[in-house]
Design an enzyme around this catalytic site. Structure first.
Site, mmCIF file in Angstrom:
data_model
loop_
_atom_site.group_PDB
_atom_site.id
_atom_site.type_symbol
_atom_site.label_atom_id
_atom_site.label_comp_id
_atom_site.label_asym_id
_atom_site.label_seq_id
_atom_site.Cartn_x
_atom_site.Cartn_y
_atom_site.Cartn_z
ATOM 1 N N GLY A 74 0.484 -5.135 0.965
ATOM 2 C CA GLY A 74 -0.796 -5.080 0.276
ATOM 3 C C GLY A 74 -0.830 -5.880 -1.007
ATOM 4 O O GLY A 74 -1.908 -6.259 -1.479
ATOM 5 N N GLU B 259 6.027 -4.927 7.394
ATOM 6 C CA GLU B 259 5.370 -3.834 8.118
ATOM 7 C C GLU B 259 6.028 -3.503 9.450
ATOM 8 O O GLU B 259 5.905 -2.377 9.950
ATOM 9 C CB GLU B 259 3.891 -4.186 8.326
ATOM 10 N N GLY C 158 0.823 -1.198 0.000
ATOM 11 C CA GLY C 158 0.000 0.000 0.000
ATOM 12 C C GLY C 158 0.858 1.250 0.000
ATOM 13 O O GLY C 158 2.042 1.217 0.343
ATOM 14 N N ASP D 164 -0.857 -7.191 8.147
ATOM 15 C CA ASP D 164 -2.306 -7.026 8.078
ATOM 16 C C ASP D 164 -2.869 -7.632 6.793
ATOM 17 O O ASP D 164 -2.490 -8.725 6.406
ATOM 18 C CB ASP D 164 -2.673 -5.547 8.229
#
Length: 339
Positions: free
Chosen positions: A114, A137, A65, A145
């Site tokens: 992502g 991350e 992301g 996530d």
């Protein structure tokens, strides 16, 4: 539609190509929304029987992301807008995971964060010898996530936590062992496979035909060395907290364990604890809806902490890779978010 996507039809195959190659196809909010809207439209379109995700450019499928943009929102005090990014992204992850039509993802090159959220939830996932999978991350003050814990919940705790705590990239064999991919197809065969996807999508049973087509082009990915090395020191990963796991690894007398400990020690301490807690919570309750609801609670909490802005600064803005982390928050506070 978003300018960073190419959306087209090839017979009964719907194609969504991430087309932001200078940023290794990093996902913007506009891209995520457009992907979701396209999937919504195609699910009820009798002219589409299967969907393909692929990435443009030579470097990879998707680097994750656009966390730089999210950081800027947080620094500007637009926390609600930053949280909206996570909400919309996680809804897209669920959409892909529960889609009624088969989705194929070509995971060639870099597949991180992502990018795993887009491709990892597809029904047919294809890696090559150029594929590099990572959830880095922890290096930017967030956690692993995008629903990834729904994918890895039944995999080796040692392998998953080594993957999470380091953020190290792994190849196709380890990605398959971690359930982030399904099949290894040599890049030399990728063109021939890609050319036949339209035909397979038009078959009477596209799901079964796609699976057979991919299997016909697949080869052996080799040994999952990262996962195997983690198993050798699996006892260290049984410790109750990330801090204790890292300490046990440092004392294990094993080169792999020492490298994991050294790398994990450079990651955000709070992120490390969140990664351990979220994975173990998924082991107890790992359905996609439960995992993504947990992800959103953690993301909202962690993105608002100073470590997120500091981690993105160190990795992506100033690129000095010398973050000044805050002390780890109490594990009990994080437990309240994952339970």
């Amino acid at each position: 539609m978003d300018e960073n996507l190419e959306i087209m039809r090839e017979g009964r195959l719907g194609v969504i190509a991430l087309n932001r190659p200078r940023a290794i196809n990093a996902l913007t909010l506009g891209m995520i929304r457009a992907i979701s809207e396209t999937l919504d439209a195609w699910e009820h379109d009798a002219g589409i029987s299967a969907v393909l995700f692929e990435g443009r450019g030579e470097r990879g499928f998707c680097a994750g992301g656009d966390v730089r943009a999210t950081r800027e929102l947080v620094l500007a005090g637009k926390v609600d807008e930053a949280n909206l990014f996570f909400e919309v992204e996680y809804r897209m992850n669920r959409r892909i995971s529960t889609y009624s039509k088969p989705i194929v993802a070509i995971q060639d090159g870099i597949v991180m964060g992502g990018g795993i959220g887009v491709s990892g939830h597809a029904r047919h996932r294809i890696a090559t010898e150029r594929s590099r999978f990572a959830m880095p991350e922890g290096a930017i003050g967030l956690f692993c996530d995008v629903g990834v814990n729904a994918l890895v919940a039944d995999r080796s705790e040692a392998a998953v936590l080594a993957f999470y705590l380091t953020g190290n990239s792994v190849g196709a064999a380890d990605a398959i062992a971690l359930n982030l991919s399904d099949q290894y197809v040599p890049s030399s065969k990728l063109g021939a496979l890609r050319a036949r996807l339209e035909e397979a999508a038009g078959a009477a049973n596209p799901d079964r035909t796609l699976a057979a087509l991919i299997a016909a082009h697949a080869g052996s990915p080799g040994s999952p060395d990262f996962c195997n090395n983690a198993e050798v020191v699996a006892e260290a990963f049984e410790k109750p907290t990330a801090a204790e796991i890292i300490a046990a690894l440092a004392l294990a007398g094993n080169d792999f364990a020492a490298e994991v400990a050294a790398t994990a020690s450079t990651r955000c301490p709070t992120s490390n604890e969140a990664n351990v807690l979220a994975f173990r919570a998924a082991q107890r309750s790992g359905g996609i809806d439960t995992v993504l609801a947990r992800d959103l609670r953690l993301a909202v909490y962690l993105a608002a902490r100073p470590d997120f802005a500091e981690g993105v600064r160190a990795v992506l803005v100033d690129k000095d890779h010398a973050p000044n982390w805050q002390p780890a928050v109490a594990v009990a506070d994080l437990e309240a978010l994952v339970d």
